[in-house]
Design a protein around this motif. Structure first.
Motif, PDB file in Angstrom:
ATOM      1  N   THR A  17      48.933  21.052  59.788  1.00  0.00           N
ATOM      2  CA  THR A  17      47.514  20.726  59.942  1.00  0.00           C
ATOM      3  C   THR A  17      46.607  21.714  59.218  1.00  0.00           C
ATOM      4  O   THR A  17      45.676  21.323  58.498  1.00  0.00           O
ATOM      5  CB  THR A  17      47.133  20.701  61.434  1.00  0.00           C
ATOM      6  OG1 THR A  17      47.981  19.773  62.122  1.00  0.00           O
ATOM      7  CG2 THR A  17      45.680  20.308  61.618  1.00  0.00           C
ATOM      8  N   GLY A  21      46.763  19.800  55.807  1.00  0.00           N
ATOM      9  CA  GLY A  21      45.641  19.026  56.313  1.00  0.00           C
ATOM     10  C   GLY A  21      44.304  19.531  55.818  1.00  0.00           C
ATOM     11  O   GLY A  21      43.509  18.793  55.230  1.00  0.00           O
ATOM     12  N   GLU A  25      40.335  18.546  53.110  1.00  0.00           N
ATOM     13  CA  GLU A  25      39.109  18.282  53.853  1.00  0.00           C
ATOM     14  C   GLU A  25      37.936  19.065  53.259  1.00  0.00           C
ATOM     15  O   GLU A  25      38.084  19.804  52.279  1.00  0.00           O
ATOM     16  CB  GLU A  25      39.305  18.615  55.331  1.00  0.00           C
ATOM     17  CG  GLU A  25      40.365  17.765  56.027  1.00  0.00           C
ATOM     18  CD  GLU A  25      40.009  16.293  56.078  1.00  0.00           C
ATOM     19  OE1 GLU A  25      38.808  15.952  56.051  1.00  0.00           O
ATOM     20  OE2 GLU A  25      40.946  15.459  56.168  1.00  0.00           O
ATOM     21  N   GLY A 256      46.761  13.980  63.612  1.00  0.00           N
ATOM     22  CA  GLY A 256      45.874  12.963  63.070  1.00  0.00           C
ATOM     23  C   GLY A 256      46.332  12.397  61.738  1.00  0.00           C
ATOM     24  O   GLY A 256      45.661  11.536  61.171  1.00  0.00           O
ATOM     25  N   ILE A 258      46.331  13.979  58.956  1.00  0.00           N
ATOM     26  CA  ILE A 258      45.534  14.477  57.833  1.00  0.00           C
ATOM     27  C   ILE A 258      46.440  15.169  56.823  1.00  0.00           C
ATOM     28  O   ILE A 258      47.549  15.582  57.133  1.00  0.00           O
ATOM     29  CB  ILE A 258      44.402  15.415  58.294  1.00  0.00           C
ATOM     30  CG1 ILE A 258      44.964  16.666  58.983  1.00  0.00           C
ATOM     31  CG2 ILE A 258      43.442  14.687  59.208  1.00  0.00           C
ATOM     32  CD1 ILE A 258      43.876  17.680  59.356  1.00  0.00           C
ATOM     33  N   ARG A 268      41.980  11.950  50.426  1.00  0.00           N
ATOM     34  CA  ARG A 268      42.188  11.939  51.863  1.00  0.00           C
ATOM     35  C   ARG A 268      42.892  10.686  52.348  1.00  0.00           C
ATOM     36  O   ARG A 268      43.256  10.597  53.522  1.00  0.00           O
ATOM     37  CB  ARG A 268      40.846  12.115  52.580  1.00  0.00           C
ATOM     38  CG  ARG A 268      40.239  13.482  52.347  1.00  0.00           C
ATOM     39  CD  ARG A 268      38.840  13.612  52.927  1.00  0.00           C
ATOM     40  NE  ARG A 268      38.213  14.835  52.418  1.00  0.00           N
ATOM     41  CZ  ARG A 268      36.927  15.113  52.503  1.00  0.00           C
ATOM     42  NH1 ARG A 268      36.103  14.243  53.083  1.00  0.00           N
ATOM     43  NH2 ARG A 268      36.444  16.237  52.009  1.00  0.00           N
ATOM     44  N   GLY A 271      47.381  11.554  53.478  1.00  0.00           N
ATOM     45  CA  GLY A 271      47.869  11.716  54.837  1.00  0.00           C
ATOM     46  C   GLY A 271      49.310  12.178  54.931  1.00  0.00           C
ATOM     47  O   GLY A 271      50.038  12.276  53.948  1.00  0.00           O
ATOM     48  N   ALA A 304      39.791  15.581  64.703  1.00  0.00           N
ATOM     49  CA  ALA A 304      38.864  14.562  64.203  1.00  0.00           C
ATOM     50  C   ALA A 304      37.429  15.062  64.262  1.00  0.00           C
ATOM     51  O   ALA A 304      36.630  14.810  63.348  1.00  0.00           O
ATOM     52  CB  ALA A 304      39.018  13.275  65.009  1.00  0.00           C
ATOM     53  N   VAL A 307      36.923  17.797  61.400  1.00  0.00           N
ATOM     54  CA  VAL A 307      36.799  17.281  60.034  1.00  0.00           C
ATOM     55  C   VAL A 307      35.706  16.227  59.916  1.00  0.00           C
ATOM     56  O   VAL A 307      35.305  15.863  58.805  1.00  0.00           O
ATOM     57  CB  VAL A 307      38.140  16.720  59.512  1.00  0.00           C
ATOM     58  CG1 VAL A 307      39.226  17.773  59.580  1.00  0.00           C
ATOM     59  CG2 VAL A 307      38.558  15.463  60.272  1.00  0.00           C
ATOM     60  N   ARG A 309      35.604  12.899  60.944  1.00  0.00           N
ATOM     61  CA  ARG A 309      35.943  11.514  60.624  1.00  0.00           C
ATOM     62  C   ARG A 309      37.092  11.049  61.512  1.00  0.00           C
ATOM     63  O   ARG A 309      37.855  11.878  62.031  1.00  0.00           O
ATOM     64  CB  ARG A 309      36.332  11.359  59.156  1.00  0.00           C
ATOM     65  CG  ARG A 309      37.580  12.132  58.747  1.00  0.00           C
ATOM     66  CD  ARG A 309      37.832  12.026  57.253  1.00  0.00           C
ATOM     67  NE  ARG A 309      39.021  12.759  56.842  1.00  0.00           N
ATOM     68  CZ  ARG A 309      40.253  12.251  56.808  1.00  0.00           C
ATOM     69  NH1 ARG A 309      40.451  10.990  57.157  1.00  0.00           N
ATOM     70  NH2 ARG A 309      41.275  12.980  56.423  1.00  0.00           N
ATOM     71  N   LEU A 311      40.729   9.823  62.496  1.00  0.00           N
ATOM     72  CA  LEU A 311      42.012  10.162  61.891  1.00  0.00           C
ATOM     73  C   LEU A 311      43.017   9.031  62.103  1.00  0.00           C
ATOM     74  O   LEU A 311      42.676   7.970  62.607  1.00  0.00           O
ATOM     75  CB  LEU A 311      42.504  11.498  62.442  1.00  0.00           C
ATOM     76  CG  LEU A 311      41.543  12.671  62.181  1.00  0.00           C
ATOM     77  CD1 LEU A 311      42.112  13.974  62.703  1.00  0.00           C
ATOM     78  CD2 LEU A 311      41.195  12.790  60.703  1.00  0.00           C
ATOM     79  N   HIS A 312      44.269   9.261  61.691  1.00  0.00           N
ATOM     80  CA  HIS A 312      45.218   8.163  61.547  1.00  0.00           C
ATOM     81  C   HIS A 312      46.224   8.030  62.676  1.00  0.00           C
ATOM     82  O   HIS A 312      46.952   7.043  62.733  1.00  0.00           O
ATOM     83  CB  HIS A 312      45.984   8.317  60.232  1.00  0.00           C
ATOM     84  CG  HIS A 312      45.115   8.567  59.049  1.00  0.00           C
ATOM     85  ND1 HIS A 312      44.185   7.654  58.606  1.00  0.00           N
ATOM     86  CD2 HIS A 312      45.013   9.640  58.224  1.00  0.00           C
ATOM     87  CE1 HIS A 312      43.552   8.152  57.552  1.00  0.00           C
ATOM     88  NE2 HIS A 312      44.022   9.353  57.309  1.00  0.00           N
TER      89      HIS A 312
END
Length: 371
Positions: A17, A21, A25, A256, A258, A268, A271, A304, A307, A309, A311-312
């Motif tokens: 991360t 990650g 960012e 997330g 990232i 971005r 991932g 989230a 950063v 936004r 996340l996944h």
């Protein structure tokens, strides 16, 4: 906990991360927020955290404050903290922070299957990577090393040159294996990198079967998979199911999902495997990760916020599979939004006021309680 029916290899999770990650960012994220996130990660039970990289702030400004992050965070006993350094200058900077950082001194040979990507990423050609092997092997021999690693980057395919045939990738691994063998050093670890998201379960299967058949002395497979095309987690699972129980599988991940390399062309959207989804999958397979899933969900939500936004990861949205006291109320109303779905962590207030068509309480012979 469910059983998968066969013995599985040991799994080691490396959380990226703070390095993989954060490097993609916004560079304006305050150092204090990065420290907050790193401290939160340290509290989850994860045991291997990559905290950043010592690289040029001109080209990776997101890592310009890595020293500040290291100065501000609180190390947790039992957690291994590492950082990436790509050249001697970066390695020298890193030594000033040992401890809390630890440095992996294991010798390794590296080559990328895509000549274009390695030039974009490290300003070297594939041929230059290969030309550097002799020096690396000689240094390992001089230091008395008995075990080593081979690393194949862009192993599955390239946004610049297209598919990488598994046979071609195995041939490059073969050349590195032979270099170590000729020096009397056992290469017991294979690292496969996929910066451009070309991994696929069938390609992973072909690689793993090829590695196991050709090099029975390999004891450790390390996967660094990006996920811009959604196949990273299922590819890692494929490797897990194929490896024998005596081996160790290391999987890199980030909360997330990232992560990304600015040189791969996907930004971005790149991932990685979401750490929380990986942990959930492993725990459901009966593999004890030592990670607190509830706490990891909170860390993913914190990431989230840091950063700025969505996340996944999926686990922070729906929660772990409910069991026992965490089974959902049978009379819960309609749940339609992501915010309402957060009832697993926020309670009934998350769906307060939602429509409910049931006129009488729902009961079932499979549940003793009515709600």
């Amino acid at each position: 906990m469910p059983e998968v029916g066969t013995a599985l290899p040991r799994v080691r999770i490396v959380d990226e991360t703070m390095r993989e990650g954060m490097q993609i960012e916004d560079a304006a994220i305050p150092t204090a927020r990065k420290v907050e996130l790193l401290d939160a990660l340290s509290s989850t039970g994860l045991r291997h955290l990559v905290v950043g990289s010592f690289v040029s702030p001109r080209w990776v400004p997101q890592m310009a404050d890595v020293e500040g992050v290291l100065a501000g965070f609180t190390p947790v006993p039992g957690v291994e903290y590492t950082a990436l350094a790509l050249n001697e200058k970066g390695a020298e900077r890193r030594t000033r922070h040992v401890p809390p950082l630890t440095v992996d001194s294991r010798p390794r040979l590296t080559v990328h299957a895509c000549d274009v990507f390695v030039q974009r990423n490290t300003n070297r050609t594939q041929a230059q990577e290969i030309a550097g092997w002799d020096k690396a092997v000689a240094a390992a021999v001089e230091s008395g090393s008995t075990a080593a690693t081979v690393r194949l980057g862009a192993a599955f395919g390239s946004n610049w040159t297209g598919d990488v045939a598994v046979g071609d990738g195995l041939a490059l691994i073969e050349r590195m294996m032979r270099a170590w063998e000729d020096a009397g050093i056992v290469a017991d670890t294979v690292w496969l990198g996929d910066p451009m998201g070309w991994s696929h379960p069938l390609r992973m299967e072909a690689y793993v079967r090829g590695i196991l058949a050709r090099w029975p002395g390999v004891r450790h497979l390390h996967l660094h998979l990006h996920d811009q095309r959604g196949a990273a987690l299922v590819s890692a699972w494929t490797a897990l199911r194929l490896l024998p129980a005596h081996m160790t599988l290391t999987i890199d991940a980030a909360v997330g999902g990232i992560g990304g390399c600015p040189y791969c062309g996907n930004g971005r959207a790149t991932g990685m495997i979401p750490t929380e989804d990986l942990v959930d999958l492993l725990e459901e397979a009966g593999i004890d990760t030592g990670v607190d899933r509830d706490r990891l969900i909170e860390v993913a939500l914190l990431a989230a916020d840091v950063v700025g936004r969505p996340l996944h990861g999926r686990l922070p949205l729906a929660g772990p599979r409910p069991r026992g006291a965490r089974l959902y109320p049978m009379d819960m109303p309609f749940v339609e939004t992501v915010e309402q779905a957060a009832h697993f962590r926020l309670g009934r207030a998350a769906y307060a006021g939602a429509p409910s068509p049931w006129r009488t309480p729902i009961t079932s012979h499979q549940r003793q309680e009515s709600s």
